[in-house]
Scaffold this motif. Sequence first.
Motif, PDB file in Angstrom:
ATOM      1  N   ASP A 197       0.812  -1.226   0.000  1.00  0.00           N
ATOM      2  CA  ASP A 197       0.000   0.000   0.000  1.00  0.00           C
ATOM      3  C   ASP A 197       0.839   1.267   0.000  1.00  0.00           C
ATOM      4  N   ARG A 198       1.892   1.257  -0.774  1.00  0.00           N
ATOM      5  CA  ARG A 198       2.755   2.431  -0.961  1.00  0.00           C
ATOM      6  C   ARG A 198       2.790   2.713  -2.455  1.00  0.00           C
ATOM      7  N   TYR A 199       2.582   3.971  -2.820  1.00  0.00           N
ATOM      8  CA  TYR A 199       2.344   4.314  -4.212  1.00  0.00           C
ATOM      9  C   TYR A 199       3.241   5.431  -4.707  1.00  0.00           C
ATOM     10  N   VAL A 200       3.494   5.411  -6.021  1.00  0.00           N
ATOM     11  CA  VAL A 200       4.302   6.428  -6.684  1.00  0.00           C
ATOM     12  C   VAL A 200       3.376   7.300  -7.518  1.00  0.00           C
ATOM     13  N   ALA A 201       3.390   8.600  -7.232  1.00  0.00           N
ATOM     14  CA  ALA A 201       2.636   9.579  -8.008  1.00  0.00           C
ATOM     15  C   ALA A 201       3.596  10.166  -9.043  1.00  0.00           C
ATOM     16  N   VAL A 202       3.386   9.829 -10.315  1.00  0.00           N
ATOM     17  CA  VAL A 202       4.306  10.219 -11.377  1.00  0.00           C
ATOM     18  C   VAL A 202       3.772  11.445 -12.098  1.00  0.00           C
ATOM     19  N   ARG A 203       4.689  12.385 -12.386  1.00  0.00           N
ATOM     20  CA  ARG A 203       4.298  13.588 -13.131  1.00  0.00           C
ATOM     21  C   ARG A 203       5.410  13.980 -14.079  1.00  0.00           C
ATOM     22  N   SER A 204       5.063  14.849 -15.015  1.00  0.00           N
ATOM     23  CA  SER A 204       6.053  15.378 -15.946  1.00  0.00           C
ATOM     24  C   SER A 204       5.693  16.820 -16.264  1.00  0.00           C
ATOM     25  N   THR A 205       6.714  17.654 -16.430  1.00  0.00           N
ATOM     26  CA  THR A 205       6.459  19.071 -16.699  1.00  0.00           C
ATOM     27  C   THR A 205       7.052  19.547 -18.021  1.00  0.00           C
ATOM     28  N   PHE A 206       7.927  18.746 -18.646  1.00  0.00           N
ATOM     29  CA  PHE A 206       8.581  19.214 -19.862  1.00  0.00           C
ATOM     30  C   PHE A 206       8.545  18.180 -20.986  1.00  0.00           C
ATOM     31  N   GLN A 207       9.176  17.026 -20.790  1.00  0.00           N
ATOM     32  CA  GLN A 207       9.262  16.003 -21.822  1.00  0.00           C
ATOM     33  C   GLN A 207       9.086  14.633 -21.215  1.00  0.00           C
ATOM     34  N   CYS A 208       8.198  13.857 -21.829  1.00  0.00           N
ATOM     35  CA  CYS A 208       7.940  12.506 -21.348  1.00  0.00           C
ATOM     36  C   CYS A 208       7.567  11.658 -22.561  1.00  0.00           C
ATOM     37  N   ALA A 209       8.513  10.867 -23.045  1.00  0.00           N
ATOM     38  CA  ALA A 209       8.290  10.132 -24.288  1.00  0.00           C
ATOM     39  C   ALA A 209       8.669   8.665 -24.145  1.00  0.00           C
ATOM     40  N   SER A 210       8.058   7.859 -24.984  1.00  0.00           N
ATOM     41  CA  SER A 210       8.397   6.456 -25.140  1.00  0.00           C
ATOM     42  C   SER A 210       8.330   5.707 -23.801  1.00  0.00           C
ATOM     43  N   ALA A 211       9.425   5.123 -23.348  1.00  0.00           N
ATOM     44  CA  ALA A 211       9.429   4.349 -22.093  1.00  0.00           C
ATOM     45  C   ALA A 211       9.034   5.230 -20.910  1.00  0.00           C
ATOM     46  N   ALA A 212       9.424   6.497 -20.931  1.00  0.00           N
ATOM     47  CA  ALA A 212       9.061   7.407 -19.839  1.00  0.00           C
ATOM     48  C   ALA A 212       7.555   7.662 -19.826  1.00  0.00           C
ATOM     49  N   ALA A 213       6.946   7.767 -21.012  1.00  0.00           N
ATOM     50  CA  ALA A 213       5.498   7.951 -21.087  1.00  0.00           C
ATOM     51  C   ALA A 213       4.774   6.724 -20.550  1.00  0.00           C
TER      52      ALA A 213
END
Length: 126
Positions: free
Chosen positions: A60-76
Amino acid sequence: SIVYKGEMCREGAMAIEHQLERLFGYFKYRTVDMCVESPGGEINGLEYVLRAMERWAKEDRYVAVRSTFQCASAAACLLSMGQWGYRKVDRGTFLLFHCARVQTDPWSGSRILRAYVHRQRRPPGH
């Protein structure tokens, strides 16, 4: 929080895993924010991070993922696998998903990807 800048790779994934261990394991946070700014990279790095996130999600521990500039391919893909309800992309972010030719074998991470996608389709606690 974690800030990851650069291509997804095994070394970067191991650094993310180390930070998750510190923030979840030592500091006992329930949710960790991770900002990803990446042009993409290796699927192996993505799978490594997803396995670490899945391990902590079982506690029950979670990662909140965000992006502000570039997020492509594997990162997306990593962004899309963040905790349901806690994924964020700024309006000006370059967000790129693309079709990929992926060959899988019995030892690939495709099973963990399917399990993680299935878990993300429902809100926490359901």
